[in-house]
Design a protein around this motif. Structure first.
Motif, mmCIF file in Angstrom:
data_model
loop_
_atom_site.group_PDB
_atom_site.id
_atom_site.type_symbol
_atom_site.label_atom_id
_atom_site.label_comp_id
_atom_site.label_asym_id
_atom_site.label_seq_id
_atom_site.Cartn_x
_atom_site.Cartn_y
_atom_site.Cartn_z
ATOM 1 N N GLN A 193 0.718 -1.155 -0.066
ATOM 2 C CA GLN A 193 0.029 0.085 -0.150
ATOM 3 C C GLN A 193 0.910 1.203 -0.208
ATOM 4 O O GLN A 193 0.461 2.215 -0.659
ATOM 5 C CB GLN A 193 -0.844 -0.086 1.223
ATOM 6 C CG GLN A 193 -1.980 -1.130 1.028
ATOM 7 C CD GLN A 193 -2.920 -1.233 2.187
ATOM 8 O OE1 GLN A 193 -3.958 -1.490 2.123
ATOM 9 N NE2 GLN A 193 -2.475 -0.923 3.409
ATOM 10 N N VAL A 268 -6.680 -3.926 -2.507
ATOM 11 C CA VAL A 268 -6.817 -2.954 -1.063
ATOM 12 C C VAL A 268 -7.872 -3.704 -0.152
ATOM 13 O O VAL A 268 -7.727 -3.505 1.068
ATOM 14 C CB VAL A 268 -7.261 -1.640 -1.457
ATOM 15 C CG1 VAL A 268 -8.754 -1.337 -1.904
ATOM 16 C CG2 VAL A 268 -6.947 -0.896 0.096
ATOM 17 N N ILE A 296 -6.241 4.808 -1.820
ATOM 18 C CA ILE A 296 -6.241 3.697 -2.987
ATOM 19 C C ILE A 296 -7.541 3.662 -3.621
ATOM 20 O O ILE A 296 -7.418 3.693 -4.820
ATOM 21 C CB ILE A 296 -5.726 2.566 -2.581
ATOM 22 C CG1 ILE A 296 -4.355 2.565 -1.987
ATOM 23 C CG2 ILE A 296 -5.792 1.311 -3.399
ATOM 24 C CD1 ILE A 296 -4.006 1.466 -1.048
#
Length: 302
Positions: A193, A268, A296
């Motif tokens: 991430q 995600v 994201i």
């Protein structure tokens, strides 16, 4: 219960790396990639190389009634439900199932359909495999940590370890695979991430700066949530991963950043999404994973 025939779903980094390994050690046609017919036609026209060697894989379409002794799920999580609906003809009464999919939920879904005994738990440890286009490279395969749902030996795990021993495949039998899965989740929650959000490479999170600090804080939140779930994680979990990260090739990037570059949905939900959901159950605040999740999602739609 002998493993002689393998079916792999997914031509990503691990699918190709393991497909090549087993294909070089088993008779021709023993390793098959299962895919829909359109993907098979595309793969026939596209050359995939692994460490500079062209891969000559065998492909079979979904629905082929020829059960494998080992089925490896190595595709994206978002494809899992569809694959589960279509893979039944490859699963026989003695078929061993492994999922290399990121996160901690794919095994649960597979177990609900195919049973706990045959769905073994696994994580890849220490591999530096990476992908650029259709080129897969690695200097070390790493080790596949494997185990059962209850940590005890079973006929399925015995069949798998005997097969691995016969082929020289690097593995480690773990009696606490739930911890291993969580350790991997901690790693992915941080590195995948942070690299994606800050649009950097591994060099960007190896050196001191905001991306590295955000990565570490995301991992700390994941450790806290894992502890609340009863997993024996601690500060060493993070320090061990930082040592590993500092040894990575700096020019490589995470799969999540590759997804964003290609305009694909990311995973995600498997990382920040999982941590946020479980954190709410335990009343834990996760501001860093909240930030990463929102960012994201925004990048996915930009």
């Amino acid at each position: 219960m002998d493993i002689r025939k393998i079916s792999i779903v997914g031509t990503g980094t691990f699918g190709v790396m393991y497909g090549r390994f087993f294909g070089e050690r088993l008779p021709a046609g023993s390793v098959r990639f299962v895919a829909d017919e359109n993907l098979i036609e595309t793969c026939k026209k596209t050359s995939i190389t692994c460490n500079g060697v062209p891969c000559r894989f065998t492909f079979i379409p979904f629905g082929t009634d020829d059960p494998a002794d080992l089925v490896i799920f190595a595709m994206r999580f978002g494809e899992l439900d569809d694959v589960i609906r279509r893979i039944g003809s490859q699963v026989g009464k003695n078929t061993v199932i492994l999922s290399l999919i990121n996160g901690i939920t794919s095994q649960e879904r597979l177990s609900r359909v195919f049973g706990n005994d045959r769905v073994l738990l696994c994580t890849v440890q220490g591999s530096d495999v990476s992908r650029t286009g259709n080129t897969i490279t690695y200097t070390g395969m790493g080790t596949l940590n494997i185990g059962t749902q209850d940590g005890l030996p079973s006929d399925f795990i015995k069949a798998l370890t005997a097969f691995f021993d016969s082929t020289g495949f690097p593995y480690h039998f773990s009696t606490d695979m739930k911890k291993s899965l969580w350790e991997r989740l901690v790693f992915n929650t941080g590195i995948c991430q942070a690299v994606a959000v800050y649009e950097t490479n591994y060099e960007g999170i190896k050196r001191e700066g905001e991306p590295r600090q955000i990565m570490i804080q995301a991992m700390q939140e994941a450790v806290q949530v894992g502890q609340a779930e009863g997993i024996s994680l601690d500060g060493r979990t993070i320090s061990d991963w930082l040592t590993f990260i500092d040894g990575l090739d700096g020019i490589s990037i995470s799969s999540m950043r590759r997804d964003l570059r290609a305009g694909r949905p990311t995973e995600v939900e498997l990382f920040a999404g999982t941590i946020r959901t479980l954190a709410k159950k335990h009343g834990i605040s996760t501001p860093i994973n909240d930030f990463l999740y929102d960012k994201i999602k925004e990048m996915e739609h930009s």
